[in-house]
Structures are given as C-alpha cells and as structure tokens.
Design an enzyme around this catalytic site. Structure first.
Site, PDB file in Angstrom:
ATOM      1  N   CYS A 100      17.284   7.785   6.606  1.00  0.00           N
ATOM      2  CA  CYS A 100      17.385   6.396   6.153  1.00  0.00           C
ATOM      3  C   CYS A 100      17.095   6.323   4.650  1.00  0.00           C
ATOM      4  CB  CYS A 100      16.405   5.509   6.922  1.00  0.00           C
ATOM      5  SG  CYS A 100      16.544   3.744   6.494  1.00  0.00           S
ATOM      6  N   ASP A 156      15.359   4.158   3.267  1.00  0.00           N
ATOM      7  CA  ASP A 156      14.017   3.590   3.084  1.00  0.00           C
ATOM      8  C   ASP A 156      13.175   4.462   2.144  1.00  0.00           C
ATOM      9  OD1 ASP A 156      11.136   3.057   3.682  1.00  0.00           O
ATOM     10  OD2 ASP A 156      11.982   1.670   5.155  1.00  0.00           O
ATOM     11  N   ARG A 196      10.177   4.927   1.879  1.00  0.00           N
ATOM     12  CA  ARG A 196       9.008   5.610   2.451  1.00  0.00           C
ATOM     13  C   ARG A 196       9.394   6.860   3.226  1.00  0.00           C
ATOM     14  NH1 ARG A 196       7.376   0.498   5.878  1.00  0.00           N
ATOM     15  NH2 ARG A 196       9.623   0.700   6.158  1.00  0.00           N
ATOM     16  N   HIS A 250      13.238   6.545  11.410  1.00  0.00           N
ATOM     17  CA  HIS A 250      11.812   6.328  11.126  1.00  0.00           C
ATOM     18  C   HIS A 250      11.370   4.999  11.727  1.00  0.00           C
ATOM     19  CE1 HIS A 250      12.128   3.228   7.854  1.00  0.00           C
ATOM     20  NE2 HIS A 250      13.378   3.655   7.895  1.00  0.00           N
ATOM     21  N   CYS A 309      11.698   0.731  10.657  1.00  0.00           N
ATOM     22  CA  CYS A 309      12.972   0.720   9.925  1.00  0.00           C
ATOM     23  C   CYS A 309      13.502  -0.717   9.805  1.00  0.00           C
ATOM     24  CB  CYS A 309      13.990   1.602  10.648  1.00  0.00           C
ATOM     25  SG  CYS A 309      15.587   1.704   9.791  1.00  0.00           S
TER      26      CYS A 309
HETATM   27 CO    CO Z   1      15.086   2.578   7.737  1.00  0.00          CO
END
Ligand code: CO
Length: 215
Positions: A41, A43, A45, A97, A100
């Site tokens: 992803c 993202d 993090r 993750h 999400c």
């Molecule tokens: Co995500």
C-alpha cells in the site's frame, strides 16, 4: 517538515555507506537482481524496505492505494512483467496493512470522488466474501479481516495474469505470498495462503490456453 532536512539526511546516508564500503555506489550502479517483488500500500506508515530491514537492490517495489493488482492497470502490469521476465524474481509478495484507509473507505461507503473507481474493486472483494464479513460483529475485526481477504484476492489476481501462468508452467516460479503489516505492533505477519492450491480450484475459470510458439 523542512525539505532541507531530507538533503542533509541523504548526505549523511551517502557518507555512512561510503564509510563501510567505498565502492558501495559503484556496485549499486552496476545493476539490480532482487529476488522478490513487493506489492504494498502507498500508506506512508507501511514502508517496504525499512520494515523488512532490506537495503537498496534487494527488493523490487510497487505500491498503490490498498495494494491492488488490477488487470487493466498498466502500471502494475508493467512492474509484474518486468519482475518476471527480466528480473526473474523467485517470489511475489502482496502485503496489506491493518488500519488501511482504502479498506476503511470501502466499509464506510464514503464518496471520495476520483478515488471511487480505484476503490470499486475493493467493494467487489467485499461482495465475494460478504457472508463471512457480515458475520463479524466487532468492527475492528471486520476491517482487519477485509484487509486480509483483500490480500488473498490480490494474490489470486496475480495468478490470472498470462506472464505469471507462463512462468509457472516453464519454471514453477514465482511463488506468491500474502502478508500483512500490523501497524499497531510493527510486526510483519505471513497469512500463510496456499496460492497454488487456491488457483487449482479456479483453474477452469482463469487458466489461459497458452499461445503455441512456432519453431
Ligand atoms: Co493502506
């Protein structure tokens, strides 16, 4: 954040690498031969290299919102084709993750404008597994389960790709793995899907008759 800091960080990083090995970048410039492709992803993090403790050259990376493998996405298709045909990776990992945002948007049914079309295939994932998901009463567990199921479906989407099927029939590779990054603990977890077995159940739908090569 002061963007100047990034260039300062980079200077320090270059120096650290050179202190350990003065030929580090010379070697790095000579080519790459990573053994696996990581699809994760976007993202911020859920980093790829940092959470796996890997260094430049060790992993080929593709990231998009909610780690999706969508058949008409030229970007992911090019990455997969390059990884298989040129890099000859032994493994492809799809890593989701928890927490999400893409998965949450699906369950909350928010109208996100431009993003709606990208997220619509996640709604299909939900529909395929509606019974199981709707039996989960605890909301956080439901989010987490959709994250896991989405990883499974994206792994299965990999098996539908001609390059993957062709490579399987010639070399038996790449192996496909579904992982999840637990952002709450920092732990990477293997979901232990047996993708070859899952594919064998769907063969009569998704297996393509391979083109005959004339010699
Ligand atoms: Co995500």
């Amino acid at each position: 954040m002061d963007l100047k800091r990034i260039f300062e960080n980079n200077e320090k990083w270059v120096q650290q690498k050179l202190d350990l090995d003065k030929n580090y970048f010379k070697r790095l410039s000579e080519g790459q031969s990573p053994e696996f492709l990581y699809i994760g992803c976007s993202d911020s993090r859920a980093t790829a290299e940092e959470l796996m403790g890997l260094t430049p050259g060790e992993v080929f990376v593709h990231r998009n919102i909610a780690n999706q493998v969508i058949s008409i996405d030229n970007n992911v298709n090019a990455v997969i084709q390059f990884a298989i045909d040129i890099l000859k990776v032994k493994h492809i990992v799809v890593c989701g993750h928890y927490e999400c945002g893409g998965i949450k948007a699906v369950l909350q049914r928010n109208d996100l404008g431009e993003l709606n079309s990208w997220l619509s295939s996640l709604r299909d994932v939900y529909r395929f597994h509606q019974k199981e998901l709707e039996a989960i009463t605890q909301q956080e567990r439901k989010y987490d389960r959709l994250v896991e199921i989405n990883v499974l479906e994206q792994c299965l989407n990999l098996t539908k790709i001609d390059h993957v099927q062709h490579s399987w029939s010639t070399t038996g590779l790449p192996r496909i793995h579904g992982w999840v990054f637990n952002v709450r603990t920092g732990k990477l977890e293997d979901l232990n899907f047996d993708i070859e077995r899952e594919f064998s159940l769907l063969r009569n739908i998704y297996e393509l008759n391979q083109k005959k090569t004339s010699d």
